[in-house]
Design an enzyme around this catalytic site. Sequence first.
Site, PDB file in Angstrom:
ATOM      1  N   ARG A   1     -42.698  59.774  39.022  1.00  0.00           N
ATOM      2  CA  ARG A   1     -43.668  59.638  37.943  1.00  0.00           C
ATOM      3  C   ARG A   1     -43.300  60.666  36.876  1.00  0.00           C
ATOM      4  NH1 ARG A   1     -47.492  56.259  39.895  1.00  0.00           N
ATOM      5  NH2 ARG A   1     -47.839  56.270  42.141  1.00  0.00           N
TER       6      ARG A   1
ATOM      7  N   SER B   1     -33.250  68.199  41.822  1.00  0.00           N
ATOM      8  CA  SER B   1     -34.282  67.177  41.970  1.00  0.00           C
ATOM      9  C   SER B   1     -33.660  65.784  41.960  1.00  0.00           C
ATOM     10  CB  SER B   1     -35.286  67.337  40.816  1.00  0.00           C
ATOM     11  OG  SER B   1     -36.114  66.210  40.709  1.00  0.00           O
TER      12      SER B   1
ATOM     13  N   ASP C   1     -38.935  72.184  32.556  1.00  0.00           N
ATOM     14  CA  ASP C   1     -38.009  71.304  33.239  1.00  0.00           C
ATOM     15  C   ASP C   1     -36.686  72.063  33.126  1.00  0.00           C
ATOM     16  OD1 ASP C   1     -37.777  68.888  34.480  1.00  0.00           O
ATOM     17  OD2 ASP C   1     -37.670  67.684  32.669  1.00  0.00           O
TER      18      ASP C   1
END
Lengths: 508, 508
Positions: free
Chosen positions: A211, A280, A272
């Site tokens: 998401r 990730s 980020d």
Amino acid sequence: MPKHASDNHNSLKAVRIGIDTYQESVVYMRDDCHICRAEGFGVQTRVRVQAGAQSILARLNVVESLADLLPAGHIGLSKIAWDRLGLEEGGSVSISHPAWVNSLSYVRSKIFEHPLNQRQLQAIVNDVLAGRYTDVHIASFLTACANHLDIDEIAYLTQAMVDVGTRLEWPEADIVVDKHCIGGLPGNRTTPIVVSIVAAAGLTIPKTSSRSITSPAGTADTMEVITPVDLDLESIRRVVREQGACLAWGGNVSLSPVDEILIRVEKAMDIDSQGQLVASVLSKKIAAGSTHVLIDIPVGRTAKVRSKSAAQALQRVFEQVGGRLGLVVKPVITDGSQPIGRGIGPAFEAEDVLAVLGNLDDAPDDLRARALFLAGQILEMAKVEAPGSGENRARELLSSGAAWHKFKAICAAQGGFRELPVPSYRYSVLADRDGVVKAIDNRKLARLAKLAGAPNARAAGVRLLVKVGDKVVRGDPLIELCAETSGELKYAQTYLEQASGMIQFRRS
Amino acid sequence: MPKHASDNHNSLKAVRIGIDTYQESVVYMRDDCHICRAEGFGVQTRVRVQAGAQSILARLNVVESLADLLPAGHIGLSKIAWDRLGLEEGGSVSISHPAWVNSLSYVRSKIFEHPLNQRQLQAIVNDVLAGRYTDVHIASFLTACANHLDIDEIAYLTQAMVDVGTRLEWPEADIVVDKHCIGGLPGNRTTPIVVSIVAAAGLTIPKTSSRSITSPAGTADTMEVITPVDLDLESIRRVVREQGACLAWGGNVSLSPVDEILIRVEKAMDIDSQGQLVASVLSKKIAAGSTHVLIDIPVGRTAKVRSKSAAQALQRVFEQVGGRLGLVVKPVITDGSQPIGRGIGPAFEAEDVLAVLGNLDDAPDDLRARALFLAGQILEMAKVEAPGSGENRARELLSSGAAWHKFKAICAAQGGFRELPVPSYRYSVLADRDGVVKAIDNRKLARLAKLAGAPNARAAGVRLLVKVGDKVVRGDPLIELCAETSGELKYAQTYLEQASGMIQFRRS
């Protein structure tokens, strides 16, 4: 004295107090509770809560005995704490001090720029997974690592994240492909199109998406508007076996459970970071069983990556970490100067995706071109097409309807099509002058869509009605702003009044 | 439509729900609340809560309507939220979206190593003070700054922290002195002794101290065992006017209110960074009206500063930032190889301080010698004594009883003496071999004292019964471990079993 006598003294009747504290477990104890006194627990203490063989760490909130929220001898548990312990009405829990979390000293050491070794990163990942880190600790770990992880550390972190999760295997396929866009470009929703084309060409592509982290929509948010995405492991296996592909949310299958925890805090921090990003992405690709991964790195003045040189640096990190972990990674640098397609926000982006796949006349050209390029790259990477001919093959598969057919088959296998939601509140921004569009700010548009409620409000977001180079006349619509609630619409409008330079013009 | 119609629609009856969430404001709203729906509020949303002219930001916890915790049309407020808004029973609040926090983009920029300018640091400090940062944001800011602030940035941060607080002035004194130990050395409680000596020499020293950040006791924690320290501004002014000195807690007078907020999160993170440290110390000194400040920097293998070169670097930062801000700062490097005195923890350290001030026979020599050295340095720095003669003058003031007399007068002015608390649980650690003490680990002893409950449990902590070089025989007591609760004693004992090398021996 029997060995566990003190445990019994620390036992309280559990009450599901009905407070939703999201992912952080909170327990509520009375200020006159004998355990608080005996154990020296105070407000905000971290406590270990045990029910049978299950135990969790939780934050303590102290409740005034006078307030009558809890009977004496009882402890209240927030929703997530109750669920994690798998409690039943009338159950009991015992409360104790949590053990010292050793791996926090590695985080401190990282703050002072000592590189972390494999064992230390494993310990941190294990402790995060076990819920031993508070959000403050996770925020500190993420900040310390932002921009400060070397190739070794990223590879160790990636491997540790894979090791604590589930790993898919596809024994039928020699080559398993995947793609990922590092984001920062509103509306860049190529994934559903690329997956459909590539699967239509016969490749295996078990695509799981996350998401939104800091954007108005992630691929999972967009796909969820069209079809169910919260598939379990068995469903993913079945859909991929049937269709060669899926378009699922990765968070439900524990492919990289620690990544989901880290992303939640990153989202609150609205950052980020490069190392974290690579870990990730690659941890989820490895866990999904991929062998060949294409990475889309959009570059633009207001994209996530702002310069060619930064993009090339990221490219190298992806290649090197991938190489360490036995993965073929091909990062491609793409144009990130303005949003892709028209829609920004889950439902609007879904509209664009369906228009391209369905070969509709008004489908956004830029989204279509981009998806064809990426799909072509994957076809070449997997050696299904010769170098230079991938994009043409991709175009055939799209215009022939083969990709559209594949997309519908994937959605059917995932649970069928959904009707797109419609926003309740709309507001149009009109040009206040004549001119030619000179620049569009990705970040400001993304923020506008988020303030309007995206991605949580599926129908909320922005429809961008102009592109760089377009000629506009005073009064022409530039942006359609949509929200599901009046409060969010107002919130976004306030930002619209304050933010300058979202769309810039020059005289024609 | 009247302009504020929507505000009225967002009004709810306030209920003091009786949950203590420490310093973070939390509000509780029903999941069927019309405002949650209209505004798009979900679990963990940050909301703006307004009551009359007061407004705060709070975290939203959603309460199940079925759980019967809150009647419809009501909103629950945690203790701190209720107090901050100054609500009365039956009052109403209105709820809205908070504005976007612009300064968070400066934090992100700092994470990626862009230096912060004066305006940016002012904005961050203002937003932290206004409660616009969550703990996650503060943790990220602190981590990004840890070890990464240059002299300009530290000076800007310090000035911004001074600007948002109260500032004391001492028009009667040309020279106002102060001292600070950067910590990391258990039991190093020289401040009450130094202040008493220096004030007995006629200097002005309005000493405000903080509570423990990561240690088992801060000076404020220790002094609070002896006398009230939570003086308001007027009391501090009165005590200093009468006695030339005070020994107060700084957190009650908003000298550097943002520092108190940052320290709370630093404590949860268990870190303490150089730039933050200098800004924290100097902002409080400037706000207290000091002109000359002595900084004690203990160096030792297990102290906060581990090497001479690191100490010298810190020394330079203190001098440079002090110089920028018009302050004479003299940082001295001292021995930090082992704990000072016997006690570690508020009450035990108070015992040591009183023994030295009272010239008792069993007063710890090392604490006494250190306090005399530091007091001598201050007397020389303020030009009350010629270079080289400060320590002798300090010795006279201590042994004559002048310092003891001054200490008692300060305590009397602050509200009188308190009886020292006595711990309920004790445990003695005995030597398991013959030998000579080779090393004592400051960090492990500090952690042991904290696990036993210090500083929140005033009587808890450690009494260290040996020093490096002492000869011990098997069975000799090494450490007395004390706690106020059996849970905390057990917790500390568990650590004692796991931690090796707390006290190291060599064969005699």
